[in-house]
Scaffold this active site. Structure first.
Site, mmCIF file in Angstrom:
data_model
loop_
_atom_site.group_PDB
_atom_site.id
_atom_site.type_symbol
_atom_site.label_atom_id
_atom_site.label_comp_id
_atom_site.label_asym_id
_atom_site.label_seq_id
_atom_site.Cartn_x
_atom_site.Cartn_y
_atom_site.Cartn_z
ATOM 1 N N GLY A 124 0.838 -1.212 0.000
ATOM 2 C CA GLY A 124 0.000 0.000 0.000
ATOM 3 C C GLY A 124 0.864 1.250 0.000
ATOM 4 C CG ASP A 147 1.806 -10.055 5.355
ATOM 5 O OD1 ASP A 147 1.727 -10.562 6.476
ATOM 6 O OD2 ASP A 147 1.074 -9.124 4.964
HETATM 7 O O1 F6P Z 1 0.183 -7.047 6.268
HETATM 8 C C1 F6P Z 1 0.445 -7.306 7.590
HETATM 9 C C2 F6P Z 1 -0.749 -7.885 8.293
HETATM 10 O O2 F6P Z 1 -0.363 -8.185 9.612
HETATM 11 C C3 F6P Z 1 -1.367 -9.102 7.594
HETATM 12 O O3 F6P Z 1 -0.622 -10.270 7.804
HETATM 13 C C4 F6P Z 1 -2.753 -9.100 8.218
HETATM 14 O O4 F6P Z 1 -3.680 -9.730 7.363
HETATM 15 C C5 F6P Z 1 -3.051 -7.634 8.349
HETATM 16 O O5 F6P Z 1 -1.815 -6.954 8.350
HETATM 17 C C6 F6P Z 1 -3.821 -7.276 9.605
HETATM 18 O O6 F6P Z 1 -4.178 -5.949 9.551
HETATM 19 P P1 F6P Z 1 -4.647 -5.085 10.806
HETATM 20 O O7 F6P Z 1 -3.425 -4.687 11.550
HETATM 21 O O8 F6P Z 1 -5.356 -3.958 10.193
HETATM 22 O O9 F6P Z 1 -5.527 -5.954 11.665
#
Ligand code: F6P
Length: 364
Positions: A124, A147
């Site tokens: 992003g 990730d």
């Molecule tokens: O991209 C990093 C990550 O931790 C992903 O593995 C997970 O799906 C997402 O972000 C979780 O997002 P948030 O912090 O908005 O719950």
């Protein structure tokens, strides 16, 4: 034009190693006689300076970045809802409207005399960095994500820390699973890439590894568990990626604060297995624990190397690029190229072949 002042921002979900990059950028910039500032919470510090007690733009110098490389999180704060090109602005009636605030961003760069930006983030943030670059700002991107799904770099910092933690968790679950003859399902983050589930599953000796790249068949998992039960190993450990899905099915999502987030496939699998096998089944979701804590030495090194390489790129006049690990060195590639594809687990990779050779069930 010679660079005199640069800004650093951290955007998207945090990952262990962000502070290492901030420190390396600051020290390498200071060494060149450049001034360095940090933008608070993605671009919010520049878009809404009045919302921050310190004005949203903070000085970064050797004193302010002392002793932070080993710490998790980001000293600048972050957000995954601060895209300046599509910002949620509240209408008088409370509804939200996507608004392009890029003019305000450019104005912020001008009024603060900032010559270049180091944008640290995931896909992003890299996409935003690409758009910022198109508006004439000199940008270098630094890839971060637990990730490991960013193309253009062999590894992102944060990933090794997440894998280490997940491996440790799987190890701990072995003893309790064995004591109770249970099936323990460990759901890990990773979005639509199975890197964390695969590497932690392999390192932690999971019996079943399920990743988004290989849709799974329930019957194959049951077969593996029953085989182990017959062989007097009446417990099994399943490492499952949050983005995994059954053949012909879909990934599981949970709505969190109006946003659809991946999650819940571990419990879905547990429910699907109950009644079909003799073992009790329990699910553990590691979630945000994977993003916390101190970065491993590998992630610290990578973050410092990335930060220093970002400043070298700026100094050498390479703009609108992303630094990336290309062993044994750190290179940079155009931001546009880096943001084109997501890096998923290749089906013919050595890691999957190793899992198959060890008899690990991959659900297919
Ligand atoms: O991209 C990093 C990550 O931790 C992903 O593995 C997970 O799906 C997402 O972000 C979780 O997002 P948030 O912090 O908005 O719950």
């Amino acid at each position: 034009m010679k660079i005199k002042k640069i800004a650093v921002t951290t955007g998207g979900g945090d990952a262990p190693g962000l502070n290492g990059v901030i420190r390396a950028v600051t020290l390498a910039a200071t060494k060149r006689g450049w001034e360095c500032v940090g933008i608070r919470e993605g671009f919010d510090g520049m878009l809404h300076p009045d919302q921050f007690e310190d004005g949203g733009i903070v000085p970064l110098n050797p004193a302010t970045v002392r002793g932070i490389s080993h710490t998790g999180g980001t000293i600048l704060g972050t957000t995954n809802r601060g895209n300046p090109f599509s910002y949620d602005v509240q209408n008088p009636d409370g509804t939200l409207q996507k608004t392009n605030l890029s003019d305000r961003l450019i104005e912020g760069f001008k009024s603060n005399n900032i010559d270049a930006l180091v944008a640290i983030g995931g896909d992003g943030t890299m996409a935003i960095a690409c758009e910022v670059a198109q508006l004439g700002i000199k940008v270098v991107g630094v890839p971060k994500t637990i990730d490991n799904d960013l193309d253009g770099t062999i590894a992102t910092f944060g990933f090794d820390t997440a894998v280490s933690f997940a491996t440790e968790a799987i190890g701990r679950l072995h003893t309790t699973a064995a004591s109770h003859n249970r099936v323990m399902i460990v759901e890990v983050m990773g979005r639509n890439a199975g890197w964390i589930a695969l590497e932690a599953g392999l390192a932690g000796s999971a019996d079943v590894i399920l990743i988004p790249e290989i849709p799974f068949e329930l019957s194959k998992i049951i077969e593996k568990i029953e085989l182990r039960n017959q062989n007097r190993k009446k417990f099994s450990i399943i490492s499952i990626a949050e983005g995994a899905m059954p053949v012909g099915g879909e990934a599981s999502y949970k709505e969190v604060e109006g946003v659809k987030n991946l999650g819940g496939i571990g419990e879905w699998l547990a429910q699907s297995l109950r009644g079909k096998i003799n073992n009790q089944v329990r699910t553990v979701v590691l979630g945000h624990l994977l993003r916390g804590g101190s970065p491993t030495s590998r992630d610290r090194l990578l973050s410092l190397r990335f930060g220093a390489a970002a400043v070298r790129a700026l100094d050498d006049g390479h703009f609108n690029v992303m630094v990336g690990l290309d062993p044994p060195t750190v290179r940079h590639i155009p931001l546009e190229v880096a943001t084109k594809n997501m890096k998923t687990v290749p089906l013919d990779c050595d890691m999957l072949m190793t899992a198959r050779d060890l008899g690990t069930c991959l659900g297919d």
